[in-house]
Design a protein around this motif. Structure first.
Motif, mmCIF file in Angstrom:
data_model
loop_
_atom_site.group_PDB
_atom_site.id
_atom_site.type_symbol
_atom_site.label_atom_id
_atom_site.label_comp_id
_atom_site.label_asym_id
_atom_site.label_seq_id
_atom_site.Cartn_x
_atom_site.Cartn_y
_atom_site.Cartn_z
ATOM 1 N N GLY A 1 0.839 -1.190 0.000
ATOM 2 C CA GLY A 1 0.000 0.000 0.000
ATOM 3 C C GLY A 1 0.873 1.238 0.000
ATOM 4 N N ILE A 2 0.512 2.218 -0.835
ATOM 5 C CA ILE A 2 1.248 3.481 -0.897
ATOM 6 C C ILE A 2 0.233 4.613 -1.061
ATOM 7 C CG2 ILE A 2 1.681 3.286 -3.398
ATOM 8 C CD1 ILE A 2 4.275 4.770 -1.087
ATOM 9 N N GLY A 3 0.405 5.665 -0.303
ATOM 10 C CA GLY A 3 -0.546 6.771 -0.332
ATOM 11 C C GLY A 3 -0.641 7.442 -1.690
ATOM 12 N N ARG A 4 -1.861 7.725 -2.110
ATOM 13 C CA ARG A 4 -2.118 8.517 -3.311
ATOM 14 C C ARG A 4 -2.223 9.985 -2.914
ATOM 15 N NH1 ARG A 4 -6.272 10.841 -5.951
ATOM 16 N NH2 ARG A 4 -7.835 10.199 -4.453
ATOM 17 N N LYS A 5 -2.790 10.223 -1.763
ATOM 18 C CA LYS A 5 -2.936 11.567 -1.188
ATOM 19 C C LYS A 5 -2.516 11.497 0.273
ATOM 20 C CE LYS A 5 -5.270 13.953 -4.375
ATOM 21 N NZ LYS A 5 -4.651 15.075 -5.021
ATOM 22 N N GLY A 6 -1.893 12.551 0.746
ATOM 23 C CA GLY A 6 -1.515 12.602 2.159
ATOM 24 C C GLY A 6 -0.166 11.954 2.419
ATOM 25 N N THR A 7 -0.169 10.871 3.161
ATOM 26 C CA THR A 7 1.069 10.179 3.525
ATOM 27 C C THR A 7 1.548 9.328 2.357
ATOM 28 O OG1 THR A 7 0.230 10.098 5.780
ATOM 29 C CG2 THR A 7 2.150 8.755 5.292
ATOM 30 N N ILE A 8 2.411 9.902 1.527
ATOM 31 C CA ILE A 8 2.869 9.187 0.327
ATOM 32 C C ILE A 8 4.208 8.485 0.540
ATOM 33 C CG2 ILE A 8 1.632 10.739 -1.229
ATOM 34 C CD1 ILE A 8 4.348 12.083 -1.857
ATOM 35 N N ASP A 9 4.802 8.655 1.711
ATOM 36 C CA ASP A 9 6.144 8.111 1.930
ATOM 37 C C ASP A 9 6.180 7.051 3.029
ATOM 38 O OD1 ASP A 9 5.615 9.901 3.959
ATOM 39 O OD2 ASP A 9 7.671 10.633 4.076
ATOM 40 N N ASN A 10 5.063 6.366 3.250
ATOM 41 C CA ASN A 10 5.013 5.345 4.295
ATOM 42 C C ASN A 10 4.340 4.073 3.755
ATOM 43 O OD1 ASN A 10 5.327 4.200 6.806
ATOM 44 N ND2 ASN A 10 3.404 5.007 7.582
ATOM 45 N N PRO A 11 5.002 3.365 2.826
ATOM 46 C CA PRO A 11 4.399 2.151 2.281
ATOM 47 C C PRO A 11 4.313 1.053 3.338
ATOM 48 C CG PRO A 11 6.667 2.322 1.553
ATOM 49 C CD PRO A 11 6.349 3.588 2.304
ATOM 50 N N TYR A 12 3.365 0.152 3.179
ATOM 51 C CA TYR A 12 3.273 -1.008 4.069
ATOM 52 C C TYR A 12 2.644 -2.172 3.327
ATOM 53 C CZ TYR A 12 -1.412 0.990 5.074
ATOM 54 O OH TYR A 12 -2.674 1.520 4.979
#
Length: 161
Positions: A58-69
């Motif tokens: 999962g990777i943010g499209r909007k907002g937190t874009i630098d915290n994949p999980y």
């Protein structure tokens, strides 16, 4: 004797490694046991999944874009979170490692709330070895992540005593 890998790593665009899916609104779904994730993590559980069998990053499209999980199947994601399913010859843990090492903030496309697009994700250059080597690397980093988490918990417990 240790396994030695001799295969060269090949440069690819991330779009050759993963399939990027769009999250969707979940409000019309019924309560269930399938987790819904947003950029901040788990939100609620519903009765349908966007992926029933394949894990994703999962990777943010909007907002937190630098915290994949890692998203373990089955799962649903909201519209502010992309889910990226590795193609058949790519290991989820290795792909997650790739995502953790990309400076996503440099790919921010907005003037306000941080934003990513599928085009920007798919066009990101990455290097990748054979699937066998990916699995070994992915297992190694997963093990390290677990050790780090364990030590952080121990430190937290010590500080609370």
């Amino acid at each position: 004797m240790a396994n030695k890998f001799t295969d060269a790593w090949e440069q690819r665009e991330l779009g050759e490694v993963i399939i990027v899916g769009n999250g969707m609104d979940y409000k019309d779904l019924n309560e269930g046991d399938i987790p819904v994730y947003g950029t901040g993590g788990y939100m609620i559980s519903v009765d349908k999944a966007l992926s029933y069998k394949k894990d994703a990053v999962g990777i943010g499209r909007k907002g937190t874009i630098d915290n994949p999980y890692v998203l373990k199947a089955p799962f649903w994601t909201v519209d502010t979170l992309f889910y990226c399913i590795p193609k058949e010859t790519y290991d989820i843990n290795f792909v997650f490692g790739i995502f953790q090492n990309i400076d996503w903030k440099k790919k921010d496309e907005s003037t306000g709330v941080p934003s990513l697009s599928k085009i920007n994700i798919n066009s990101t250059d990455v290097k990748s070895p054979s699937l066998t080597e990916q699995r070994k690397i992915g297992q190694y980093f997963t093990h390290l992540d677990r050790l780090i988490t364990l030590h952080q918990r121990k430190q937290k417990n010590r500080s609370q005593e």
